[in-house]
Design a protein around this motif. Structure first.
Motif, mmCIF file in Angstrom:
data_model
loop_
_atom_site.group_PDB
_atom_site.id
_atom_site.type_symbol
_atom_site.label_atom_id
_atom_site.label_comp_id
_atom_site.label_asym_id
_atom_site.label_seq_id
_atom_site.Cartn_x
_atom_site.Cartn_y
_atom_site.Cartn_z
ATOM 1 N N LEU A 192 0.769 -1.135 0.024
ATOM 2 C CA LEU A 192 0.142 -0.016 -0.165
ATOM 3 C C LEU A 192 0.852 1.233 0.087
ATOM 4 O O LEU A 192 2.018 1.352 0.227
ATOM 5 C CB LEU A 192 -0.939 0.036 1.312
ATOM 6 C CG LEU A 192 -1.454 -1.101 1.538
ATOM 7 C CD1 LEU A 192 -2.327 -1.037 2.834
ATOM 8 C CD2 LEU A 192 -2.517 -1.528 0.598
ATOM 9 N N CYS A 193 0.336 2.506 -0.368
ATOM 10 C CA CYS A 193 1.081 3.490 -0.424
ATOM 11 C C CYS A 193 1.248 3.979 1.095
ATOM 12 O O CYS A 193 0.692 3.901 2.023
ATOM 13 C CB CYS A 193 0.126 4.719 -0.896
ATOM 14 S SG CYS A 193 0.891 6.256 -0.657
ATOM 15 N N VAL A 194 2.541 4.266 1.584
ATOM 16 C CA VAL A 194 2.985 4.405 2.685
ATOM 17 C C VAL A 194 2.385 5.869 3.232
ATOM 18 O O VAL A 194 2.191 5.896 4.626
ATOM 19 C CB VAL A 194 4.356 4.631 2.955
ATOM 20 C CG1 VAL A 194 5.272 3.052 2.603
ATOM 21 C CG2 VAL A 194 5.004 5.595 2.287
ATOM 22 N N LYS A 195 1.880 6.760 2.459
ATOM 23 C CA LYS A 195 1.198 7.596 2.770
ATOM 24 C C LYS A 195 -0.219 7.734 3.289
ATOM 25 O O LYS A 195 -0.615 8.229 4.343
ATOM 26 C CB LYS A 195 1.634 8.902 1.701
ATOM 27 C CG LYS A 195 1.661 10.297 2.531
ATOM 28 C CD LYS A 195 2.097 11.422 1.459
ATOM 29 C CE LYS A 195 1.595 12.649 2.007
ATOM 30 N NZ LYS A 195 1.585 13.584 0.839
ATOM 31 N N CYS A 196 -0.978 7.196 2.323
ATOM 32 C CA CYS A 196 -2.401 7.368 2.488
ATOM 33 C C CYS A 196 -3.031 6.013 2.383
ATOM 34 O O CYS A 196 -4.304 5.913 2.513
ATOM 35 C CB CYS A 196 -2.966 8.169 1.236
ATOM 36 S SG CYS A 196 -2.767 7.372 -0.453
ATOM 37 N N ALA A 197 -2.263 4.758 2.156
ATOM 38 C CA ALA A 197 -2.545 3.536 2.127
ATOM 39 C C ALA A 197 -3.463 3.019 1.024
ATOM 40 O O ALA A 197 -4.290 2.172 1.039
ATOM 41 C CB ALA A 197 -3.465 3.194 3.493
ATOM 42 N N TYR A 198 -3.333 3.874 -0.043
ATOM 43 C CA TYR A 198 -3.896 3.496 -1.418
ATOM 44 C C TYR A 198 -3.266 2.063 -1.848
ATOM 45 O O TYR A 198 -2.258 1.873 -1.853
ATOM 46 C CB TYR A 198 -3.849 4.601 -2.410
ATOM 47 C CG TYR A 198 -4.616 4.368 -3.634
ATOM 48 C CD1 TYR A 198 -5.755 4.377 -3.801
ATOM 49 C CD2 TYR A 198 -3.693 4.152 -4.820
ATOM 50 C CE1 TYR A 198 -6.439 4.240 -5.013
ATOM 51 C CE2 TYR A 198 -4.080 3.675 -5.975
ATOM 52 C CZ TYR A 198 -5.539 3.692 -6.163
ATOM 53 O OH TYR A 198 -6.141 3.433 -7.385
ATOM 54 N N ASP A 199 -3.954 1.353 -2.386
ATOM 55 C CA ASP A 199 -3.434 -0.196 -2.869
ATOM 56 C C ASP A 199 -2.650 0.021 -3.902
ATOM 57 O O ASP A 199 -3.272 0.430 -4.970
ATOM 58 C CB ASP A 199 -4.530 -1.146 -2.976
ATOM 59 C CG ASP A 199 -3.988 -2.342 -3.026
ATOM 60 O OD1 ASP A 199 -2.753 -2.659 -3.058
ATOM 61 O OD2 ASP A 199 -4.931 -3.429 -3.216
ATOM 62 N N GLY A 207 5.079 5.629 -7.904
ATOM 63 C CA GLY A 207 4.325 6.362 -7.026
ATOM 64 C C GLY A 207 2.904 6.210 -6.732
ATOM 65 O O GLY A 207 2.268 5.269 -7.259
ATOM 66 N N CYS A 208 2.209 7.114 -6.034
ATOM 67 C CA CYS A 208 0.596 6.898 -5.818
ATOM 68 C C CYS A 208 -0.038 8.130 -6.609
ATOM 69 O O CYS A 208 0.070 9.180 -6.558
ATOM 70 C CB CYS A 208 0.640 7.193 -4.211
ATOM 71 S SG CYS A 208 -1.139 7.124 -3.526
ATOM 72 N N PRO A 209 -1.115 7.391 -7.223
ATOM 73 C CA PRO A 209 -2.011 8.328 -8.133
ATOM 74 C C PRO A 209 -3.127 8.941 -7.185
ATOM 75 O O PRO A 209 -3.703 9.999 -7.694
ATOM 76 C CB PRO A 209 -2.595 7.456 -9.011
ATOM 77 C CG PRO A 209 -2.532 5.980 -8.287
ATOM 78 C CD PRO A 209 -1.443 6.024 -7.480
ATOM 79 N N GLU A 210 -3.322 8.443 -5.975
ATOM 80 C CA GLU A 210 -4.379 8.962 -4.944
ATOM 81 C C GLU A 210 -3.666 10.259 -4.245
ATOM 82 O O GLU A 210 -4.252 11.052 -4.314
ATOM 83 C CB GLU A 210 -4.678 7.840 -3.889
ATOM 84 C CG GLU A 210 -5.785 8.199 -3.157
ATOM 85 C CD GLU A 210 -7.079 8.150 -3.813
ATOM 86 O OE1 GLU A 210 -7.210 7.831 -4.830
ATOM 87 O OE2 GLU A 210 -8.011 8.816 -3.185
ATOM 88 N N CYS A 211 -2.846 10.047 -3.950
ATOM 89 C CA CYS A 211 -2.264 11.002 -2.908
ATOM 90 C C CYS A 211 -0.983 12.209 -3.799
ATOM 91 O O CYS A 211 -0.553 13.119 -3.078
ATOM 92 C CB CYS A 211 -1.913 10.830 -1.415
ATOM 93 S SG CYS A 211 -0.482 9.874 -1.244
ATOM 94 N N GLY A 212 -0.478 11.516 -4.514
ATOM 95 C CA GLY A 212 0.737 11.973 -5.114
ATOM 96 C C GLY A 212 2.102 11.783 -4.449
ATOM 97 O O GLY A 212 3.189 12.221 -4.888
ATOM 98 N N TRP A 213 1.910 10.757 -3.742
ATOM 99 C CA TRP A 213 3.287 10.537 -2.991
ATOM 100 C C TRP A 213 4.419 9.791 -4.158
ATOM 101 O O TRP A 213 4.095 9.108 -4.767
ATOM 102 C CB TRP A 213 3.337 9.115 -2.286
ATOM 103 C CG TRP A 213 4.356 8.557 -1.312
ATOM 104 C CD1 TRP A 213 5.136 9.366 -0.594
ATOM 105 C CD2 TRP A 213 4.834 7.449 -1.708
ATOM 106 N NE1 TRP A 213 6.073 8.385 -0.234
ATOM 107 C CE2 TRP A 213 5.943 7.230 -1.095
ATOM 108 C CE3 TRP A 213 4.359 6.254 -2.509
ATOM 109 C CZ2 TRP A 213 6.923 5.997 -0.956
ATOM 110 C CZ3 TRP A 213 5.276 5.054 -2.478
ATOM 111 C CH2 TRP A 213 6.454 5.065 -1.761
ATOM 112 N N ARG A 214 5.585 10.434 -4.260
ATOM 113 C CA ARG A 214 6.752 10.130 -5.097
ATOM 114 C C ARG A 214 6.447 10.404 -6.688
ATOM 115 O O ARG A 214 6.689 9.859 -7.621
ATOM 116 C CB ARG A 214 7.003 8.558 -5.051
ATOM 117 C CG ARG A 214 8.227 8.385 -3.819
ATOM 118 C CD ARG A 214 8.567 6.898 -4.031
ATOM 119 N NE ARG A 214 9.754 6.425 -2.964
ATOM 120 C CZ ARG A 214 10.058 5.375 -2.872
ATOM 121 N NH1 ARG A 214 9.654 4.382 -3.653
ATOM 122 N NH2 ARG A 214 10.831 4.850 -2.188
HETATM 123 ZN ZN LIG Z 1 -0.764 7.549 -1.442
#
Ligand SMILES: [Zn+2]
Length: 224
Positions: A192-199, A207-214
């Motif tokens: 999961l995304c370490v920032k927002c737990a998005y799968d 990176g993460c499409p949900e919260c923009g992490w990385r």
């Molecule tokens: Zn995220």
């Protein structure tokens, strides 16, 4: 700098909250009344005026009985006041001091007291609510020993407030940091995304499409 200051204040406030919670826990649940050998000290103030102080200490909670007497006969070996003790009007109270490691909050029971065989204080009938600086937890029926009264104190003992808060603040900080770190590790293991737990299904490269992490350079700089 501003952020650092905010964090410092936040953890000091959290430390203070823990300090109060710990003190209230001891005030509500520990039982200084059961102390077998209380400490007793007495001091002659005037011809017919003797100050007697009993301290019943348990972990995190001290009960102090303060009485003014016209005559006092103390059993030296046991530290108990014998029946021949006459209380006089004055500074008579039973006080609770709670907190750990230092006592941090206190309140007084100003009921009329009558020190008997084992420094037991009896609550008088004509006092409806004799608690000063505390919230009454258990009622005191007439004639019940004063040791058994319970209240949540809210009068600060400043040394305890400052010292305990300074001790608890880094403890709360360590727990918070450990929790966040552990959550990060668990999320990474689960993919999961370490920032927002998005799968992210274990693919961290994009990176993460949900919260923009990385995701973008800008975002990366912001989250640091
Ligand atoms: Zn995220």
């Amino acid at each position: 700098m501003k952020r650092c200051l905010f964090k410092l204040v936040l953890f000091l406030v959290l430390g203070a909250i823990v300090n109060v919670a710990v003190a209230w826990g001891f005030a509500a649940w520990s039982a200084p009344a059961n102390v077998e050998s209380p400490e007793f000290t007495s001091r002659k103030i005037a011809e017919d005026e003797i100050e007697g102080v009993t301290r019943l200490r348990v972990f995190g909670h001290t009960r102090v009985h303060h009485g003014m007497f016209s005559q006092l006969i103390v059993d030296g070996t046991m530290g108990h006041v014998l029946a021949t003790a006459w209380i006089v009007p004055g500074d008579n109270y039973s006080e609770t001091r709670a907190g750990w490691p230092l006592r941090t909050l206190r309140c007084r029971n100003l009921a009329e007291i009558d020190m008997g065989g084992r420094m037991s204080i009896t609550i008088s009938a004509n006092t409806a609510n004799p608690i000063e600086g505390g919230i009454v937890l258990s009622p005191f029926p007439t004639g019940s020993p004063a040791q058994s009264w319970r209240a949540l104190p809210y009068q600060p003992i400043w040394t305890g407030v400052v010292v305990n808060t300074i001790l608890y603040a880094p403890l709360v900080w360590i727990l918070t940091v450990s929790f966040l770190k552990m959550r990060r590790v668990i999320r990474r293991k689960r993919g999961l995304c370490v920032k927002c737990a998005y799968d992210l299904r274990g693919d961290f490269s994009a990176g993460c499409p949900e919260c923009g992490w990385r995701r973008a350079e800008k975002d990366a700089q912001q989250t640091g």
